[in-house]
Write an enzyme that holds these catalytic residues in place. Structure first.
Site, PDB file in Angstrom:
ATOM      1  N   ASN A 281     -13.023 -19.537  15.161  1.00 43.18           N
ATOM      2  CA  ASN A 281     -12.077 -20.054  14.171  1.00 43.18           C
ATOM      3  C   ASN A 281     -11.352 -18.839  13.587  1.00 43.18           C
ATOM      4  OD1 ASN A 281     -10.762 -21.200  12.028  1.00 43.18           O
ATOM      5  ND2 ASN A 281     -12.575 -22.171  11.128  1.00 43.18           N
TER       6      ASN A 281
ATOM      7  N   ARG B 194     -10.701 -23.410  17.284  1.00 51.25           N
ATOM      8  CA  ARG B 194      -9.961 -24.237  16.346  1.00 51.25           C
ATOM      9  C   ARG B 194      -8.489 -23.825  16.444  1.00 51.25           C
ATOM     10  NH1 ARG B 194     -11.012 -24.768   9.904  1.00 51.25           N
ATOM     11  NH2 ARG B 194      -9.538 -26.447   9.554  1.00 51.25           N
TER      12      ARG B 194
ATOM     13  N   HIS C 273      -6.790 -30.948   8.881  1.00 52.64           N
ATOM     14  CA  HIS C 273      -8.247 -31.100   8.634  1.00 52.64           C
ATOM     15  C   HIS C 273      -8.864 -32.164   9.547  1.00 52.64           C
ATOM     16  CE1 HIS C 273      -7.576 -29.430   4.325  1.00 52.64           C
ATOM     17  NE2 HIS C 273      -8.098 -28.485   5.077  1.00 52.64           N
TER      18      HIS C 273
ATOM     19  N   ARG D 128      -1.893 -23.518  -3.068  1.00 47.77           N
ATOM     20  CA  ARG D 128      -0.735 -24.263  -2.540  1.00 47.77           C
ATOM     21  C   ARG D 128      -0.330 -25.360  -3.518  1.00 47.77           C
ATOM     22  NH1 ARG D 128      -3.327 -25.463   3.283  1.00 47.77           N
ATOM     23  NH2 ARG D 128      -4.843 -23.837   2.870  1.00 47.77           N
TER      24      ARG D 128
ATOM     25  N   GLU E 197     -17.026 -28.478  11.005  1.00 48.39           N
ATOM     26  CA  GLU E 197     -15.945 -28.453  11.994  1.00 48.39           C
ATOM     27  C   GLU E 197     -16.368 -27.702  13.256  1.00 48.39           C
ATOM     28  OE1 GLU E 197     -14.084 -27.032   8.578  1.00 48.39           O
ATOM     29  OE2 GLU E 197     -12.210 -28.117   8.939  1.00 48.39           O
TER      30      GLU E 197
END
Ligand code: ADP
Length: 401
Positions: A9, A95, A183, A243, A381
């Site tokens: 990742n 990923r 996601h 963000r 994940e």
């Protein structure tokens, strides 16, 4: 070759990775070790722990020795080869943030796929190049090792057209200006875990809340994503650590026309100056805000909770109702205060919090009297990527363990 599968990742300044062992039946995966090479180009540091948390390596390097992601992947590859007695992993799963309009499933990487993923860079200029650099480095060094790309967008590809579109002309949509959602690997894992934890709810209408430094929510009906709070980029929807989340595009126009902002300045504004940090003026970390008495900290948390509850209502409407809710990721898994406040706001839907279970992080955090159920489910994940990778190289599909 070994019985080991590697999951990568890669971000802008770090490569996180996990090594899984294929158990003798070949059907199951067991975590062997996890680690990261962080501070790439500034203060590179490789740290790896085994499945019991014991340190396997913790080494720092000169910035010039690990200047970029390619060099980092080589450094990591050296350590891995040494660790695996000179043998390569059986496969590598990555990923990859963007699969574009076409990839609704993970894919085995070849030259054509890599070329197509390269073409998606304009859709995710901050993330996609970082995801692709280690893939290229591994292909160059070990061309025979199968590599698999697992996309953050893939789980959302089946959205109905009204959820996939913006209200702009068709040509833009065909060019790729769509509400992709992100996601997805986390939500896919949650959907699978829910089948094991509460099969009846897994067949129903669930709002999943991935609340980490990036935050989004997803409407999952019978295990499939119907809508998401994130859209064309991972800046839409909920306010995040730094963000902004959803913002009237008119604000961006104002910044250009009245303040002379250029694209770079706007990017910084949207990704680094907003969210919990921007609202509070204190921190992007929920723990700091909970510990603070400042008015800004209170406002940031109020806004965060308000928007989560508002989006839950919107996603319930998208599904024509709601049967349950799942909290996951850093804040969702670890903050009883945020979970409690969200469910308090959603009491009108029929959630009744079990305070003691919430303090214990559930998994079920609603009381027996609650009409709807809410769960805390830690996401994974990397395990999802490992399973996809195993499935693609062996043609097998197994239950997640
Ligand atoms: P990332 O998106 O970087 O993978 P995580 O899912 O690890 O993020 O979430 C990181 C965030 O989780 C931190 O910014 C912090 O705000 C939050 N967090 C972690 N632990 C706690 C806690 N005990 N209470 C509240 N928030 C927490």
């Amino acid at each position: 070759m070994t019985d080991t599968l590697l999951v990568v990742n890669a971000g802008s300044s770090s490569i996180k990775f996990q090594l899984f062992r294929l158990l003798p039946s070949g059907h199951r995966l067991e975590l062997r070790s996890k680690g990261q090479l962080e501070g790439i180009g500034t203060h590179p540091r490789l740290s790896v722990r085994d499945a019991f948390g014991r340190t396997l390596i913790d080494e720092s390097y000169e910035a010039a020795a690990v200047p970029d992601l390619t060099a980092a992947m080589h450094r990591l590859g050296d350590w891995l080869l040494e660790r695996l007695g000179g043998r390569t992993p059986v496969a590598v799963g990555h990923r990859v943030v963007h699969g574009g309009p076409d990839y609704g499933e993970p894919v085995l990487i070849d030259d054509l796929v890599l070329d197509r993923l390269e073409h998606l860079v304009p859709l995710a200029p901050l993330h996609q190049p970082n995801n692709l650099a280690p893939i290229r480095a591994i292909r160059k060094r070990n061309p025979a090792v199968p590599q698999v790309a697992c996309f953050d967008t893939a789980f959302h590809r089946g959205h109905p057209e009204v959820a996939d579109r913006f209200a702009i002309p068709e040509a833009w949509y065909r060019e790729g200006v769509r509400r992709y959602g992100f996601h997805g690997l986390s939500y896919e894992y949650i959907a699978h875990r829910l089948e094991e934890i509460d099969p009846a709810l897994a067949r129903g209408r669930v709002v999943a809340c991935h609340l980490g430094s990036g935050a989004s929510m997803c409407a999952i009906h019978a295990g499939r994503s119907l809508d998401s709070t994130m859209g064309f980029t991972a800046v839409d929807g909920l306010p995040m650590g730094t963000r902004t989340g959803q913002l009237d595009p008119g604000v961006v126009l104002y910044l250009v026309q009245a303040k002379g902002f250029d694209a770079k300045r706007i990017e910084h504004f949207l990704y680094h100056e907003g969210g919990l940090k921007g609202l509070s003026g204190i921190s992007n970390d929920v723990r700091d805000l909970l510990a603070s008495d400042a008015a800004g900290a209170k406002l940031a948390l109020d806004y965060f909770v308000y928007r989560i509850a508002r989006e839950a209502g919107a996603l319930a409407a998208a599904m024509g109702g709601i049967d349950g809710l799942v909290f996951t990721a850093g804040i969702g898994e670890h903050s009883p205060v945020i979970r409690g406040r969200v469910l308090e706001r959603l009491a009108w839907l029929g959630f009744v919090l079990d305070e003691a279970a919430n303090q214990e992080h559930g998994p079920l955090i609603t009381s027996a009297a609650s009409r709807l159920k809410a769960y805390v489910i830690p996401t994974d994940e990397e395990l999802m990527i490992a399973h996809h990778t195993l499935r693609l190289i062996s043609g097998r599909s197994e239950a997640l363990r």
